[in-house]
Write an enzyme that holds these catalytic residues in place. Structure first.
Site, PDB file in Angstrom:
ATOM      1  N   GLY A 128      45.262  51.261  59.455  1.00 55.83           N
ATOM      2  CA  GLY A 128      46.465  50.523  59.042  1.00 55.83           C
ATOM      3  C   GLY A 128      47.041  49.730  60.196  1.00 55.83           C
ATOM      4  O   GLY A 128      46.449  49.604  61.270  1.00 55.83           O
ATOM      5  N   GLY A 186      48.796  52.031  63.316  1.00 54.90           N
ATOM      6  CA  GLY A 186      47.749  52.886  63.872  1.00 54.90           C
ATOM      7  C   GLY A 186      46.639  52.098  64.537  1.00 54.90           C
ATOM      8  O   GLY A 186      46.100  52.520  65.573  1.00 54.90           O
ATOM      9  N   TYR A 210      60.447  58.302  49.262  1.00 54.06           N
ATOM     10  CA  TYR A 210      59.715  58.001  50.504  1.00 54.06           C
ATOM     11  C   TYR A 210      60.460  58.585  51.712  1.00 54.06           C
ATOM     12  O   TYR A 210      59.880  59.262  52.555  1.00 54.06           O
ATOM     13  CB  TYR A 210      59.540  56.489  50.663  1.00 54.06           C
ATOM     14  N   ASN A 221      62.374  48.388  61.587  1.00 51.34           N
ATOM     15  CA  ASN A 221      61.542  47.431  60.836  1.00 51.34           C
ATOM     16  C   ASN A 221      60.476  46.829  61.747  1.00 51.34           C
ATOM     17  O   ASN A 221      60.758  45.915  62.503  1.00 51.34           O
ATOM     18  CB  ASN A 221      62.425  46.337  60.233  1.00 51.34           C
ATOM     19  N   LYS A 279      59.457  61.407  54.560  1.00 49.24           N
ATOM     20  CA  LYS A 279      59.484  61.155  56.013  1.00 49.24           C
ATOM     21  C   LYS A 279      60.346  62.213  56.711  1.00 49.24           C
ATOM     22  O   LYS A 279      60.016  62.694  57.783  1.00 49.24           O
ATOM     23  CB  LYS A 279      60.036  59.749  56.298  1.00 49.24           C
TER      24      LYS A 279
END
Ligand SMILES: NC(=O)c1ccc[n+]([C@@H]2O[C@H](COP(=O)([O-])OP(=O)(O)OC[C@H]3O[C@@H](n4cnc5c(N)ncnc54)[C@H](O)[C@@H]3O)[C@@H](O)[C@H]2O)c1
Ligand SMILES: [Zn+2]
Length: 378
Positions: A13, A16, A186, A215, A190
């Protein structure tokens, strides 16, 4: 501390993969575990930016038979694999909890029960754990209002109000100590990821850090994932000749941080003990209204399109949240370097030079929100 062999889950991703590159550059052996989630990797193959020096394993973080041997072979684990959309989590509850919460639970179960030599774990957390950011009321000082009532959104009264006196309050940078508050699935996952990991780390003496990303933007963002962050969504709209849609009045303050600064902060977390056992805000420390970001993107792209200010709210949205990065600065010596102009120019150059990167699926995602009643009528 020298960490030689690092496992990066979700390393195909966006965040990562940049981290994997940086670690390879520092002489580490990097293994990536990623299931190439179709919503992110539409081609179903390893991305073109895959690093030839990285060992790639295709598999699911919920699969013990795959995850355990990789953990046992590592000195450090950076857990980035996750389902990542706030909106989608509100109607794919089972999937989000399973991938994010259970996936992390499995990692921790392995760390507690198997014989390993892992000396650092980073678990990707999020701005989402705060819910609303921090606010100051003129009469009551620091206050922590909850999610705005639907009636307030319907009346287009966008700014937060003080829980004590009801007056409008001003946004201030959010420190890690602010009370946490989850208003979507979500963010709950987290929160659970970070709480579970910090708890197990403290209990068993395994240094765990929970970077709370604000962000993040930069090359390799999945632009065709309509459930990703707003920058990717707006950029793919602009690249396909459509207006970016800005919810509410566009005055929402956020902290946009370049993925390069994020990676630098993650490397500091891996190499230093200063933030061990703590959550740490990872942001630029700069507050900016989202409408300005939409305009900046259009300007840098050279398209004469004004964003469409929807004057409509979504039930799960917060008003403002920006990062107080004092902890990252003091505990790790972190200093963000990439300016907004430079960072966004780089993102746009990448988006332009990457064919088929932007296919706009946003209208469909918007329709789903509408159907599930998550857009507030006003
Ligand atoms: N990008 C941001 O602004 C941001 C903000 C806050 C938190 N985060 C967190 O940072 C982490 C990385 O986010 P990203 O932006 O790089 O997202 P991304 O979607 O680009 O990367 C996530 C990767 O995880 C993989 N994955 C998903 N489910 C998996 C599973 N079950 N098994 C194995 N691999 C799986 C995907 O294929 C993808 O390659 C996530 O944990 C996310 O919650 C990101
Ligand atoms: Zn007040």
């Amino acid at each position: 501390m020298t960490l030689r062999h690092i496992l990066v889950t979700g390393g195909a991703g966006y965040i990562g993969s940049h981290l994997a590159d940086a670690l390879v550059g520092r002489g580490c052996r990097v293994t990536v575990l990623d299931n190439l989630e179709p919503q992110v990797h539409r081609s179903g193959t390893w991305p073109s930016y895959a690093n030839p020096a990285v060992r790639y394993v295709r598999g699911d973080v919920r699969d013990r038979a795959i995850l355990e041997p990789l953990v046992l072979a590592s000195d450090a684990v950076v857990h980035c694999a996750a389902a990542v959309s706030v909106g989608q989590s509100m109607y794919q509850v089972d999937r989000y909890v399973d991938v994010n919460t259970r996936g992390t639970a499995l990692l921790l179960d392995i760390l507690v029960n198997a014989k390993h030599h892992v000396r650092k774990v980073l678990v990707a957390s999020s701005i989402g754990v705060y819910g609303e950011g921090a606010y100051r009321c003129q009469a009551h000082g620091m206050v922590a209002p909850g999610i705005r009532p639907e009636a307030q959104l319907a009346a287009r009264d966008w700014e937060q109000r003080c829980p004590s006196c009801g007056d409008h309050v001003a946004s201030v940078p959010t420190p890690e100590g602010k009370a946490l508050y989850r208003d979507n699935i979500y963010s709950m996952t987290k929160y659970h990821q970070e709480e579970m990991a910090l708890l197990i780390g403290r209990t068993y003496g395994i240094p765990v850090v929970a970077p709370r990303f604000f962000n993040v933007y930069g090359p390799r963002q999945s632009l065709s994932n309509p459930y990703a962050g707003i920058v990717a969504i707006w950029l793919s709209r602009l690249l396909t000749g459509k207006q970016p849609i800005v919810f509410e009045d566009g005055g929402q303050l956020r902290d946009f941080v370049s993925v390069h600064d994020v990676v630098e902060c993650l490397v500091l977390m891996l190499e230093n003990a200063g933030a061990d056992f703590l959550p740490v805000n990872v942001g630029s420390g700069q507050a900016i209204p989202i409408l300005e970001i939409a305009r900046l993107l259009a300007r840098l792209l050279g398209v004469p399109v004004e964003p469409l200010v929807a004057q409509r709210g979504r039930k799960f949205d917060i008003r403002h949240n920006t990062a107080d990065i004092t902890r990252a600065r003091e505990a790790l010596g972190f200093e963000p370097r990439v300016s907004l102009e430079h960072g966004f120019a780089e993102l746009i150059e990448w988006a332009r030079s990457t064919p088929d990167v932007a296919v706009d699926y946003f209208d469909q995602a918007l329709e789903e929100l509408e159907q599930k009643g998550l857009l507030v009528k006003s």
